[in-house]
Design an enzyme around this catalytic site. Structure first.
Site, short mmCIF file in Angstrom:
data_model
loop_
_atom_site.label_atom_id
_atom_site.label_comp_id
_atom_site.label_asym_id
_atom_site.label_seq_id
_atom_site.Cartn_x
_atom_site.Cartn_y
_atom_site.Cartn_z
N TYR A 101 0.85 -1.19 0.00
CA TYR A 101 0.00 0.00 0.00
C TYR A 101 0.89 1.24 0.00
O TYR A 101 1.87 1.31 0.75
CB TYR A 101 -0.89 0.01 1.25
CG TYR A 101 -1.72 1.26 1.38
CD1 TYR A 101 -3.00 1.33 0.86
CD2 TYR A 101 -1.20 2.39 2.00
CE1 TYR A 101 -3.75 2.49 0.95
CE2 TYR A 101 -1.93 3.56 2.10
CZ TYR A 101 -3.21 3.61 1.58
OH TYR A 101 -3.95 4.75 1.66
N GLU A 189 -3.49 7.51 -4.14
CA GLU A 189 -3.36 6.22 -3.47
C GLU A 189 -3.12 5.10 -4.48
O GLU A 189 -3.79 5.04 -5.50
CB GLU A 189 -4.65 5.93 -2.69
CG GLU A 189 -4.61 4.65 -1.89
CD GLU A 189 -5.96 4.36 -1.23
OE1 GLU A 189 -6.08 4.51 -0.01
OE2 GLU A 189 -6.91 4.00 -1.96
#
Ligand code: GDP
Ligand code: MN
Length: 398
Positions: A101, A189
Site C-alpha cells: 500500500y 493512493e
C-alpha cells in the site's frame, strides 16, 4: 473531485509511475477488440468512483475471449454501492507476488502532506489502521524539502524491499509526490502497489482526489469529471454555484457562508436534530440561487422542514426574500419553512414576505429549536404557526 482509476493511472504514468498498459471500453465488443491487442490473461475492472470493487465482483480475470466477453457483460451495468458501471478498464493481468500500500494525503491536523506505506496492501487500509496500526508507516513530508532519500530508505526498510526493488520504489514515491503537488491533489493512493513474479513493481490500482479549492488552476481537470458517478443533487448544486453536500438527516439547511452553515448544522445536532445537508448559498447569492437551493434541498424526500439561517452582511435580506417568494410561487412546497433572516434590508424582507406561510424566528437558536420540533413531529404545522406574521416577531429595532 474524484476521477476514475484509468484517468489516475494515465496521470501517474506521466510522472514516471509504472502502470499497466490498459484501455477503457463502453461495451463488450469494444472490450474484446481491446483485449485482442493484448496477451491473455487480462483483467476487466469496473470504473466507478468507489473502492472495494474487487469484493463486489467488479474486478475479474479473463483467460480467453469468451471469458472476457462474459466478464465484460457481467460488470457493465453492475451497481456497486449506488454507482452504476458505465465503463470498464481492460489491462494485461499482472502475476502478483506481493501487494503493498502506498499513498499521499493531506494531514489537516499536522498541515502537511503525509506519506503512508504498508506491507498489508490489497485490502482496505481503514481495516489495517483499525486492527494493526503498527503495519502502517506514516511520514510527513515538508513541501519545501519534498521526498528525500532518507524517507525512501525508511519506507523500503519498513516494507522489507530488496535493494534492486528499493531503487525503483524510490522513483515511484518521488513521482507520486510530484503528481500530488503539481496536480493539487488531496489524495493519491496506489493499493495495491504490486511486485510481479519477475520482480517488476507496478501500480495495480490508482486513486486520485483533486482539491476543489485549486480547481481554478486546472482547467484541464474539468474534462476528467464524470457527473454520472456523483450524487445528482450535488451536481445540480454545483451547476447553480451553490455548495451542497447531501447528508442523511431530515432538516434541510439553507445558509449563507460556510462557517454559519457549519454552525447551523452543529446547533441542529446539539438540539437533537439531524441535518439533511450542508448548504452555503455564498456571500453574494442571487435570488435565483436561493430558489434553486430550495429546489435542491426539498428534492431530497427525507427532508421534513427547511431551516433558513441568513445573516445579511454582503448578501441583502431582500434579495434572499425575493428568491424565497419565487420558490414559493414556482415549487409545490409541502413542508414548513423556518426562517431566521437578519441584517441588511431585513425590514424590506419582512414586508415582502408578509402573508406567506413561513415560520419567522428572530434568533438562530429559536429557529433551530423550531426546526428540530417540526422534524420530530411529522404532523403538519399548526396553522397558527404558518400564519404568524413576520412583523409580529420583530422584537429588536432594526
Ligand atoms: P478495488 O477492490 O476497488 O480496490 O480494486 P483493485 O484494483 O485494487 O483490485 C482488487 C484486487 O484485485 C487487487 O487487490 C488484486 O488482488 C486483484 N487484481 C487487480 N488487478 C490484478 C491483476 O492484474 N492481476 C492479479 N493477479 N490480480 C489483480
Ligand atoms: Mn484497490
Amino acid at each position: 473531485m474524484k476521477i476514475h482509476e484509468y484517468q489516475a493511472k494515465e496521470i501517474l504514468g506521466r510522472y514516471g509511475v509504472p502502470v499497466p498498459e490498459g484501455r477503457v471500453a463502453d461495451d463488450a465488443d469494444e472490450a474484446c477488440h481491446i483485449a485482442g491487442t493484448m496477451a491473455y490473461p487480462v483483467v476487466v475492472k469496473a470504473q466507478v468512483h468507489i473502492g472495494g470493487r474487487g469484493k463486489a465482483g467488479g474486478v475479474r480475470l479473463a483467460r480467453t475471449p469468451e471469458e472476457l466477453r462474459s466478464a465484460a457483460s457481467a460488470i457493465l451495468g453492475m451497481d456497486i454501492r449506488g454507482h452504476t458501471v458505465q465503463r470498464i478498464l481492460i489491462e494485461p493481468a499482472i502475476d502478483i507476488q506481493r501487494e503493498m500500500y502506498l499513498s499521499l494525503l493531506v494531514d489537516r491536523a499536522r498541515r502537511l502532506p503525509c506519506l503512508m506505506v504498508s506491507a498489508a496492501g490489497g485490502i482496505d487500509i481503514e481495516e489495517v489502521a483499525a486492527a494493526t496500526p503498527e503495519r502502517i508507516l506514516r511520514i510527513h513530508i515538508k513541501p519545501t524539502l519534498g521526498v528525500r532519500k532518507y524517507h525512501v530508505v525508511r519506507c523500503s526498510a519498513f516494507l522489507g524491499l530488496p535493494p534492486s526493488t528499493a531503487k525503483v520504489f524510490g522513483g515511484i514515491v518521488d513521482g507520486l509526490f510530484r503528481a500530488f503537488l503539481a496536480e493539487d491533489c488531496s489524495l493519491v493512493e496506489i493499493n495495491p502497489l504490486a511486485i510481479a513474479d519477475d520482480g517488476a513493481i507496478i501500480a495495480c490500482d490508482a486513486k486520485i482526489t483533486f482539491d476543489d479549492n485549486a480547481a481554478f488552476r486546472h482547467a484541464e481537470h474539468e474534462a476528467l469529471r464524470d457527473d454520472g458517478q456523483e450524487e445528482p443533487l450535488e451536481v445540480k448544486a454545483r451547476q447553480a454555484g451553490v455548495s451542497y453536500v447531501r447528508l442523511d438527516g431530515d432538516i434541510g439547511c439553507i445558509v449563507n457562508g460556510a462557517g454559519l452553515a457549519m454552525a447551523t448544522m452543529d446547533i441542529v445536532e446539539h438540539l437533537g436534530g439531524r441535518p439533511a445537508n450542508f448548504l452555503d448559498i455564498g456571500g453574494a447569492a442571487r435570488p435565483e440561487q436561493v430558489t434553486e437551493a430550495l429546489r435542491i434541498v426539498t428534492a431530497d424526500p427525507g427532508v421534513k422542514t427547511v431551516l433558513f439561517n441568513i445573516f445579511g452582511g454582503i448578501v441583502r435580506c431582500d434579495r434572499v426574500a425575493e428568491g424565497i417568494l419565487e420558490a414559493i410561487k414556482r415549487l409545490d412546497l409541502r413542508i414548513p419553512l423556518v426562517l431566521r433572516l437578519v441584517g441588511t434590508n431585513e425590514r424590506e424582507a419582512r414586508d415582502m414576505l408578509e402573508g406567506t406561510p413561513l415560520l419567522w424566528c428572530s434568533t438562530m437558536s429559536e429557529a433551530a429549536k423550531r426546526a428540530v420540533e417540526i422534524s420530530r413531529n411529522s404532523a403538519p404545522m399548526p396553522p397558527a404557526l404558518c400564519e404568524q406574521s413576520p412583523r409580529a416577531v420583530l422584537t429588536e429595532p432594526v
